[in-house]
Structures are given as C-alpha cells and as structure tokens.
Design a protein around this motif. Structure first.
Motif, mmCIF file in Angstrom:
data_model
loop_
_atom_site.group_PDB
_atom_site.id
_atom_site.type_symbol
_atom_site.label_atom_id
_atom_site.label_comp_id
_atom_site.label_asym_id
_atom_site.label_seq_id
_atom_site.Cartn_x
_atom_site.Cartn_y
_atom_site.Cartn_z
ATOM 1 N N GLN A 1 0.869 -1.172 0.000
ATOM 2 C CA GLN A 1 0.000 0.000 0.000
ATOM 3 C C GLN A 1 0.909 1.227 0.000
ATOM 4 O O GLN A 1 1.731 1.385 0.900
ATOM 5 C CB GLN A 1 -0.894 0.015 1.235
ATOM 6 C CG GLN A 1 -1.824 -1.182 1.349
ATOM 7 C CD GLN A 1 -2.597 -1.175 2.652
ATOM 8 O OE1 GLN A 1 -2.783 -0.136 3.268
ATOM 9 N NE2 GLN A 1 -3.037 -2.343 3.073
ATOM 10 N N VAL A 2 0.745 2.093 -0.990
ATOM 11 C CA VAL A 2 1.699 3.185 -1.190
ATOM 12 C C VAL A 2 1.008 4.538 -1.117
ATOM 13 O O VAL A 2 -0.040 4.750 -1.731
ATOM 14 C CB VAL A 2 2.414 3.054 -2.552
ATOM 15 C CG1 VAL A 2 3.454 4.162 -2.718
ATOM 16 C CG2 VAL A 2 3.074 1.683 -2.681
ATOM 17 N N ALA A 3 1.610 5.446 -0.347
ATOM 18 C CA ALA A 3 1.218 6.855 -0.344
ATOM 19 C C ALA A 3 2.424 7.656 -0.807
ATOM 20 O O ALA A 3 3.570 7.261 -0.575
ATOM 21 C CB ALA A 3 0.786 7.296 1.050
ATOM 22 N N VAL A 4 2.172 8.789 -1.466
ATOM 23 C CA VAL A 4 3.259 9.608 -2.001
ATOM 24 C C VAL A 4 3.153 11.021 -1.457
ATOM 25 O O VAL A 4 2.092 11.651 -1.519
ATOM 26 C CB VAL A 4 3.223 9.640 -3.544
ATOM 27 C CG1 VAL A 4 4.311 10.572 -4.081
ATOM 28 C CG2 VAL A 4 3.402 8.236 -4.115
ATOM 29 N N GLY A 5 4.268 11.518 -0.922
ATOM 30 C CA GLY A 5 4.368 12.906 -0.485
ATOM 31 C C GLY A 5 5.398 13.620 -1.335
ATOM 32 O O GLY A 5 6.474 13.078 -1.591
ATOM 33 N N ARG A 6 5.088 14.851 -1.761
ATOM 34 C CA ARG A 6 5.991 15.586 -2.653
ATOM 35 C C ARG A 6 6.834 16.620 -1.910
ATOM 36 O O ARG A 6 7.769 17.177 -2.473
ATOM 37 C CB ARG A 6 5.169 16.274 -3.749
ATOM 38 C CG ARG A 6 4.337 15.313 -4.603
ATOM 39 C CD ARG A 6 5.203 14.530 -5.562
ATOM 40 N NE ARG A 6 5.895 15.407 -6.482
ATOM 41 C CZ ARG A 6 5.336 15.952 -7.568
ATOM 42 N NH1 ARG A 6 4.065 15.690 -7.862
ATOM 43 N NH2 ARG A 6 6.035 16.730 -8.356
ATOM 44 N N THR A 7 6.479 16.909 -0.665
ATOM 45 C CA THR A 7 7.222 17.885 0.132
ATOM 46 C C THR A 7 7.447 17.321 1.528
ATOM 47 O O THR A 7 6.805 16.339 1.931
ATOM 48 C CB THR A 7 6.447 19.207 0.264
ATOM 49 O OG1 THR A 7 5.259 18.971 1.042
ATOM 50 C CG2 THR A 7 6.065 19.769 -1.101
ATOM 51 N N GLY A 8 8.336 17.976 2.273
ATOM 52 C CA GLY A 8 8.569 17.542 3.643
ATOM 53 C C GLY A 8 7.336 17.689 4.509
ATOM 54 O O GLY A 8 7.013 16.806 5.308
ATOM 55 N N GLY A 9 6.634 18.806 4.345
ATOM 56 C CA GLY A 9 5.420 19.021 5.128
ATOM 57 C C GLY A 9 4.365 17.972 4.847
ATOM 58 O O GLY A 9 3.701 17.468 5.764
ATOM 59 N N GLU A 10 4.198 17.634 3.571
ATOM 60 C CA GLU A 10 3.222 16.611 3.207
ATOM 61 C C GLU A 10 3.644 15.250 3.752
ATOM 62 O O GLU A 10 2.806 14.455 4.197
ATOM 63 C CB GLU A 10 3.075 16.552 1.689
ATOM 64 C CG GLU A 10 1.917 15.688 1.218
ATOM 65 C CD GLU A 10 1.724 15.736 -0.282
ATOM 66 O OE1 GLU A 10 0.702 15.194 -0.745
ATOM 67 O OE2 GLU A 10 2.585 16.294 -0.991
ATOM 68 N N ALA A 11 4.939 14.989 3.744
ATOM 69 C CA ALA A 11 5.440 13.720 4.275
ATOM 70 C C ALA A 11 5.109 13.584 5.758
ATOM 71 O O ALA A 11 4.665 12.521 6.213
ATOM 72 C CB ALA A 11 6.949 13.629 4.069
ATOM 73 N N LEU A 12 5.309 14.643 6.518
ATOM 74 C CA LEU A 12 5.024 14.601 7.954
ATOM 75 C C LEU A 12 3.531 14.384 8.205
ATOM 76 O O LEU A 12 3.142 13.616 9.088
ATOM 77 C CB LEU A 12 5.503 15.886 8.619
ATOM 78 C CG LEU A 12 7.031 16.082 8.621
ATOM 79 C CD1 LEU A 12 7.387 17.504 9.026
ATOM 80 C CD2 LEU A 12 7.697 15.082 9.555
ATOM 81 N N ARG A 13 2.702 15.044 7.402
ATOM 82 C CA ARG A 13 1.252 14.875 7.562
ATOM 83 C C ARG A 13 0.828 13.443 7.245
ATOM 84 O O ARG A 13 0.076 12.815 8.008
ATOM 85 C CB ARG A 13 0.513 15.854 6.648
ATOM 86 C CG ARG A 13 -1.016 15.689 6.687
ATOM 87 C CD ARG A 13 -1.704 16.668 5.755
ATOM 88 N NE ARG A 13 -1.339 16.477 4.364
ATOM 89 C CZ ARG A 13 -1.860 15.529 3.582
ATOM 90 N NH1 ARG A 13 -2.755 14.668 4.069
ATOM 91 N NH2 ARG A 13 -1.484 15.432 2.317
ATOM 92 N N LEU A 14 1.308 12.912 6.120
ATOM 93 C CA LEU A 14 0.929 11.554 5.725
ATOM 94 C C LEU A 14 1.446 10.515 6.718
ATOM 95 O O LEU A 14 0.771 9.518 6.992
ATOM 96 C CB LEU A 14 1.462 11.250 4.325
ATOM 97 C CG LEU A 14 0.762 11.967 3.172
ATOM 98 C CD1 LEU A 14 1.535 11.777 1.871
ATOM 99 C CD2 LEU A 14 -0.672 11.467 3.019
ATOM 100 N N ALA A 15 2.633 10.746 7.258
ATOM 101 C CA ALA A 15 3.185 9.800 8.227
ATOM 102 C C ALA A 15 2.321 9.744 9.480
ATOM 103 O O ALA A 15 2.115 8.675 10.065
ATOM 104 C CB ALA A 15 4.617 10.183 8.582
ATOM 105 N N ARG A 16 1.796 10.890 9.905
ATOM 106 C CA ARG A 16 0.911 10.908 11.076
ATOM 107 C C ARG A 16 -0.425 10.241 10.766
ATOM 108 O O ARG A 16 -0.980 9.517 11.592
ATOM 109 C CB ARG A 16 0.675 12.348 11.535
ATOM 110 C CG ARG A 16 1.879 13.006 12.186
ATOM 111 C CD ARG A 16 1.520 14.389 12.711
ATOM 112 N NE ARG A 16 2.669 15.082 13.257
ATOM 113 C CZ ARG A 16 3.139 14.909 14.487
ATOM 114 N NH1 ARG A 16 2.545 14.055 15.298
ATOM 115 N NH2 ARG A 16 4.191 15.587 14.907
ATOM 116 N N GLU A 17 -0.941 10.486 9.572
ATOM 117 C CA GLU A 17 -2.272 9.980 9.217
ATOM 118 C C GLU A 17 -2.272 8.485 8.923
ATOM 119 O O GLU A 17 -3.221 7.777 9.266
ATOM 120 C CB GLU A 17 -2.802 10.732 7.991
ATOM 121 C CG GLU A 17 -3.146 12.193 8.250
ATOM 122 C CD GLU A 17 -3.585 12.902 6.983
ATOM 123 O OE1 GLU A 17 -3.522 12.274 5.896
ATOM 124 O OE2 GLU A 17 -3.987 14.077 7.070
#
Length: 227
Positions: free
Chosen positions: A27-43
């Motif tokens: 199952q893959v999620a993609v983040g394009r910025t550091g801020g998005e990465a932090l949000r997706l990691a929490r979610e």
C-alpha cells in the motif's frame, strides 16, 4: 504487504517508485514535500518510509529528525550524494538505511524486505525456522528473502506449531486451535494443510526438515529449526 510512504519531489520518479511497490502488493502513499510527508506519516502510520534527501521545503535530514519524534517506521534515505559525511548525517538524524542513486529496482526491494524483517524482529513477534521467518503479529512469512503467501488457515497451522517447537501436536489439538473445538469433520483435513505448507515452504515431503510427521498422531516443528 506493507504500508509504504514515498517522499519524492520529482513527479516521474515518485510515480515509478509507487508503481514498482504496488506491483509487489504494498500500500503506497506519495508525499511531494517535507510538510506533506510529515502529515501523511501521522495519518497513515507507514511501516517503511522512502525519503529523498532533496525536498523543496525542508531537507530530507530535517524531515527525518521530525519523523523520529513520533514515528517508528523504518526510514530509508534516497540520495545522489555519495560522500560518507552526507550518509553519516542522515543516519545520525534517525535513518535506518541509505540508498545511493542510481539504484536498481531489485536492490531497492531487497532493502525494503530487510527493513520489514528488522521491524518485525524489533516487535518481538518473529520466529526463525531455519530459512523461514514467521511474523506472528503481521501474519507474514518469508522463505529466505522471498515473501510467501499463505492462506489464513495455513498461517494459523504454522503458527500453532511454531509456538511449541519440538512438541508433537495431535491432529485433534491442531483442529481445536485452528478450526475451533466445535469443528465437525475429518481430521485428515490437517494433513491437507500440512502438505500445502510443506510445498509453499520448500520442505521436502519425503524427508521433511521443518514440519515432521509423528506417525499415527500428528505433527511437530523440528526443535532445531526454531530460533
């Protein structure tokens, strides 16, 4: 399979990585910025994070530091930088591994498999059975480096044996543990599942080294196989 977060600002690279991992069943999620990465990691609470070191808003090293404040994921940093000092900085920030571009898909997938095994072992619910690795919590099995797909009942039979290595379990005991005490049917169904497990795990049915037959009684996991 695993939940994986890909953090990569280059759209084509992110797309290729996501497709490769999805083909492996992840199952893959993609983040394009550091801020998005932090949000997706929490979610999404990923098990593995592939983190590019060069991001448009925050450096990959800074993202790694912030991830370590709340995430226990295995973090694999991706970079074109080859200097040892760069690798040391990333590892000191909390990364678990470092992959230098360009890398082959085979190498990347092997690193991810190794990361998942480390994660399983750290959670204390892993059994090593010769060249077979059994993750009791994640309900996953590997033979060597290759993950093997077992049915839920096949996994339960193997887990029942793995929890009591060297001890002979009768067919009835396995039926009670796996099918439930209310099961009504032929106890030879256990033999069918054992045969399937041996085939999938590469255990020669004529001279089994892992799952041994106790004639007229049931089966046991070879005591020397369990670690």
């Amino acid at each position: 399979m695993a939940r994986i977060l890909v953090v990569e600002d280059e759209a084509l690279t992110a797309e290729v990585l996501a497709a490769l991992l999805q083909q492996e069943g992840h199952q893959v999620a993609v983040g394009r910025t550091g801020g998005e990465a932090l949000r997706l990691a929490r979610e999404q609470d990923p098990e593995v994070i592939l983190l590019d070191i060069g991001l448009p808003d925050l450096s990959g090293v800074e993202v790694c530091r912030r991830l370590r404040e709340f995430s226990g994921a295995e973090i694999l940093m991706l970079t074109a930088r080859r200097q040892e000092a760069d690798k040391v900085v990333g590892l000191d920030a909390g990364a678990d591994d470092y992959i230098t571009k360009p890398y082959s898909p085979a190498e990347l997938l092997a690193r991810i498999r190794a990361a998942l095994r480390r994660r399983c072992r750290s959670q204390g619910q892993v059994r090593r059975l010769g060249n077979v690795t059994l993750d009791l919590t994640g309900r996953r099995v590997w033979v060597g480096e290759a993950e093997v797909e077992l049915s839920p009942r096949e996994f339960d039979v193997l887990a029942a044996l793995a929890r009591r290595p060297g001890e002979a379990l009768s067919r009835q005991a396995l039926l009670d543990q796996v099918w439930g005490p209310g099961y009504v049917g032929d106890d030879k169904v256990v033999d069918v599942y054992i045969a399937s497990l041996r085939r999938k795990l590469g255990d020669n049915p004529d001279r089994p080294r892992l799952i041994q037959t106790v004639r007229g009684y049931g089966y046991r996991l070879a005591a020397g196989a369990a670690e």
